[in-house]
Design a protein around this motif. Structure first.
Motif, short mmCIF file in Angstrom:
data_model
loop_
_atom_site.label_atom_id
_atom_site.label_comp_id
_atom_site.label_asym_id
_atom_site.label_seq_id
_atom_site.Cartn_x
_atom_site.Cartn_y
_atom_site.Cartn_z
N GLY A 1 53.83 20.71 57.46
CA GLY A 1 54.93 22.55 57.92
C GLY A 1 54.97 21.72 59.05
O GLY A 1 56.24 22.78 59.42
N VAL A 2 54.43 21.73 60.63
CA VAL A 2 54.53 21.26 61.06
C VAL A 2 55.79 20.54 61.31
O VAL A 2 56.82 20.13 62.44
N LEU A 3 55.38 19.55 61.16
CA LEU A 3 56.70 18.24 61.37
C LEU A 3 57.65 19.18 60.54
O LEU A 3 58.55 18.37 61.26
N ALA A 4 57.66 19.54 59.88
CA ALA A 4 59.16 20.20 58.81
C ALA A 4 59.89 21.40 59.72
O ALA A 4 60.92 20.45 60.28
N ILE A 5 59.11 21.84 60.35
CA ILE A 5 59.57 22.71 61.88
C ILE A 5 59.64 21.91 63.43
O ILE A 5 61.17 22.31 62.90
N LEU A 6 59.11 20.87 63.16
CA LEU A 6 59.27 20.51 64.76
C LEU A 6 61.49 19.38 64.41
O LEU A 6 62.06 20.16 64.85
N SER A 7 61.78 19.50 63.18
CA SER A 7 62.37 18.23 62.36
C SER A 7 63.71 19.34 62.44
O SER A 7 64.44 19.49 63.30
N PHE A 8 62.93 20.24 61.75
CA PHE A 8 64.02 21.70 61.53
C PHE A 8 64.64 22.28 63.25
O PHE A 8 65.39 22.65 63.52
N ALA A 9 63.35 22.40 63.97
CA ALA A 9 63.30 22.81 65.51
C ALA A 9 64.82 21.91 66.06
O ALA A 9 65.70 22.52 66.40
N ILE A 10 64.42 20.81 66.05
CA ILE A 10 65.21 19.68 66.27
C ILE A 10 66.51 19.91 66.48
O ILE A 10 67.50 19.53 66.87
N VAL A 11 66.91 19.64 65.19
CA VAL A 11 68.06 20.63 64.47
C VAL A 11 68.94 22.08 64.81
O VAL A 11 70.10 21.58 65.34
N LEU A 12 68.20 22.54 65.24
CA LEU A 12 68.91 23.24 65.48
C LEU A 12 68.99 23.51 66.64
O LEU A 12 69.69 23.88 67.67
N ARG B 1 65.51 24.32 53.87
CA ARG B 1 65.08 22.99 54.42
C ARG B 1 64.02 22.38 54.72
O ARG B 1 63.07 21.96 53.91
N PRO B 2 63.06 23.45 56.01
CA PRO B 2 61.76 23.11 56.29
C PRO B 2 61.03 23.20 55.00
O PRO B 2 60.14 22.45 55.06
N PHE B 3 61.16 24.46 54.07
CA PHE B 3 60.53 24.69 52.84
C PHE B 3 60.75 23.18 52.50
O PHE B 3 58.86 22.69 52.35
N LEU C 1 56.48 16.83 50.94
CA LEU C 1 55.47 15.98 51.14
C LEU C 1 53.56 15.99 50.83
O LEU C 1 52.95 15.17 50.55
N PHE C 2 53.71 17.50 51.21
CA PHE C 2 51.85 18.04 51.08
C PHE C 2 52.11 17.97 49.47
O PHE C 2 50.89 17.39 48.60
N VAL C 3 52.85 18.24 48.27
CA VAL C 3 52.42 18.43 46.93
C VAL C 3 52.34 16.88 46.56
O VAL C 3 51.53 16.64 45.53
N ALA C 4 53.71 16.03 47.07
CA ALA C 4 53.50 14.66 46.29
C ALA C 4 52.17 13.88 46.78
O ALA C 4 51.54 13.19 45.71
N TYR D 1 59.41 7.95 53.84
CA TYR D 1 60.92 7.28 54.22
C TYR D 1 61.75 8.81 53.98
O TYR D 1 62.56 8.87 54.50
N VAL D 2 61.42 9.75 52.70
CA VAL D 2 61.71 10.46 52.18
C VAL D 2 62.11 11.76 53.94
O VAL D 2 63.26 12.04 53.60
N PHE D 3 60.45 11.71 54.82
CA PHE D 3 60.78 12.83 55.48
C PHE D 3 61.62 12.09 56.31
O PHE D 3 62.69 12.94 56.96
N ALA D 4 61.78 11.09 56.41
CA ALA D 4 63.09 10.53 57.85
C ALA D 4 64.06 10.29 57.71
O ALA D 4 65.00 10.75 58.56
N LEU D 5 64.59 10.00 56.17
CA LEU D 5 65.84 10.51 55.97
C LEU D 5 66.64 11.74 55.76
O LEU D 5 67.51 11.61 56.17
N LEU D 6 65.69 12.71 55.58
CA LEU D 6 66.34 13.81 55.47
C LEU D 6 66.42 14.94 56.59
O LEU D 6 67.22 14.73 57.24
N SER D 7 65.18 13.99 57.55
CA SER D 7 65.08 14.78 58.88
C SER D 7 65.85 13.89 59.66
O SER D 7 67.56 14.69 60.16
N SER D 8 66.96 13.14 58.93
CA SER D 8 67.58 12.15 59.99
C SER D 8 69.30 12.88 59.67
O SER D 8 70.53 12.73 60.09
#
Lengths: 274, 164
Positions: A143-154, A193-195, A201-204, A257-264
């Protein structure tokens, strides 16, 4: 945890059942249970330890590729292929503006990859009670990593486009009466998106580890069941476990890869507004 | 599920350590080391590109030089052939001139010689006539005792000679 406890008489009664969730339990290490900053507990846990191991392993890996030779050796080649991979990913999804996100996406991808793969290592130490811990199977981490990516987007989005960034929620060619509705739908899908990023990743990671744990408990239960159908179940479960292990290694790479791809991809939205 | 059961007691330590460790990964590895690795790759790509361009340029230059050399060579050959042809023509003309001069000289000598021969013959013939008529006079005088005038002897001799 593949409990070897069945052989110990006094705990056999309670621990005969394998608890597949026990592997995710967080335990403070080195007596750090009561470390605090401003009232918040910051105990150095097994989760933190394995994050640190992943970071150190990553540091060793990249440092090994820093010889900066004109004709690269194997190690340097491996490191360069990873940086090249992230570079290409950003080039393809964001374009030439993507270059400046290489450090972030590389850190994200490699850190998740190392944490995922290290969590799968069946250390011989497991015999003495030390188990690898998959920190990416905790949504507090993903979640923190996702929020980091989302924060960068914002931040990037509002920095580059100011309030124009809201036009991201109105696709081109939307009929005027539809705009309020589409805006709401797009806004919700954006906020989800961040959720989705963190939970995926967590569930997988958690699902794979639970599956391995359950299968291993079948192996043990089958052996304990004595002659008859038991050993058949054990052998089948063991074969399946091997296959699932291979699959989990694949999943570890794919999820990183999915995490990085979606972030990008999200960063691309922030850079270019569609 | 420990992720939820332990949430309240562990969330702060999880977030804290993740930020510390991911911060290390980002600033030390991502910001510090990755650009250097990629710089090496860029440098290599640039060097390979430059080397390829240099090789390409060198090949082009070699081709151009070969072309120029071939052109020069062809020019030289034509020039040489022209020179040879010129020399041949000159030599032929000179030898023809010499030959014709020699021919002329020979012809002239021949004509001179012929003229001399003809002259000699005429004078010899004239002398012969004289001698013949004198001889005829003397013979006639001796044989017949008749004095023949020179003129009639001459004409008689002339008559005989022209017949003979």
């Amino acid at each position: 945890m593949v409990h070897m406890a069945q052989g110990l008489p006094q705990v056999a009664a309670e621990q005969a059942k394998v608890d597949p969730m026990h592997q995710f339990a967080i335990e403070p290490l080195f007596g750090s249970a009561h470390w605090e900053i401003a009232g918040y507990n910051i105990a150095f846990t097994n989760s933190a330890l394995w994050m640190a191991i992943a970071a150190v392993a990553l540091w060793i890996f990249v440092a090994g590729g820093m010889k900066r030779e004109l004709v690269p050796g194997r190690w340097q080649m491996a490191v360069e292929s990873f940086t090249g991979f992230v570079d290409d990913l950003l080039e393809a999804n964001v374009g030439k503006e993507g270059k400046k996100y290489v450090p972030y996406i590389f850190s994200l991808f490699m850190f998740i990859l190392f944490a995922n793969v290290l969590g799968l290592i069946p250390l011989p130490l497991a015999m003495v009670g030390v188990h690898p811990f998959t920190s990416t199977s905790h949504f507090t981490v993903t979640g923190v990593l996702a929020i980091l990516s989302f924060a960068i987007v914002l931040i990037v989005g509002f920095w580059k486009h100011k309030l124009n960034f809201f036009s991201l929620f109105v696709p081109h060619g939307t009929p005027l009466p539809m705009i309020p509705l589409i805006f709401c739908i797009e806004l919700v899908s954006f906020l989800v998106r961040p959720f989705s990023l963190g939970l995926r990743l967590f569930v997988a990671m958690m699902a794979g580890h639970v599956l391995l744990e359950v299968l291993s408990s079948f192996v043990i239960d089958g052996i304990n069941a004595g002659l008859g159908i038991g050993p058949v179940v054990s052998v089948l479960s063991f074969v399946l476990m091997l296959a699932i292990c291979a699959l989990e290694i694949l999943v570890a790479g794919i999820q990183a890869y999915v995490f990085a791809l979606l972030s990008s991809l999200y960063i691309n939205d922030a850079e270019h507004l569609h | 599920m420990p992720q939820i059961a332990q949430l309240a007691e562990t969330y702060s330590s999880q977030i804290f350590w993740l930020l510390v460790i991911f911060g290390f990964v980002f600033f030390v590895i991502g910001k510090g080391m990755v650009p250097k690795v990629m710089g090496t790759v860029d440098l290599r790509d640039k060097q390979i590109g430059a080397d390829l361009a240099a090789a390409e340029a060198a090949r082009d230059q070699a081709n151009a030089e070969e072309e120029a050399w071939r052109k020069r060579e062809n020019e030289n050959r034509t020039q040489a052939q022209a020179l040879v042809a010129q020399a041949k023509a000159d030599a032929a003309a000179a030898s023809e001139k010499k030959l014709s001069a020699a021919q002329n000289r020979i012809d002239k000598k021949l004509a001179d010689a012929e003229a001399k021969i003809a002259e000699a013959r005429t004078s010899a013939l004239a002398e012969l006539e004289g001698v013949a008529s004198e001889a005829a006079q003397t013979i006639v005088e001796k044989l017949a005792g008749v004095k023949v005038p020179a003129a009639s002897a001459d004409s008689a001799v002339k008559k005989v000679l022209s017949n003979g």
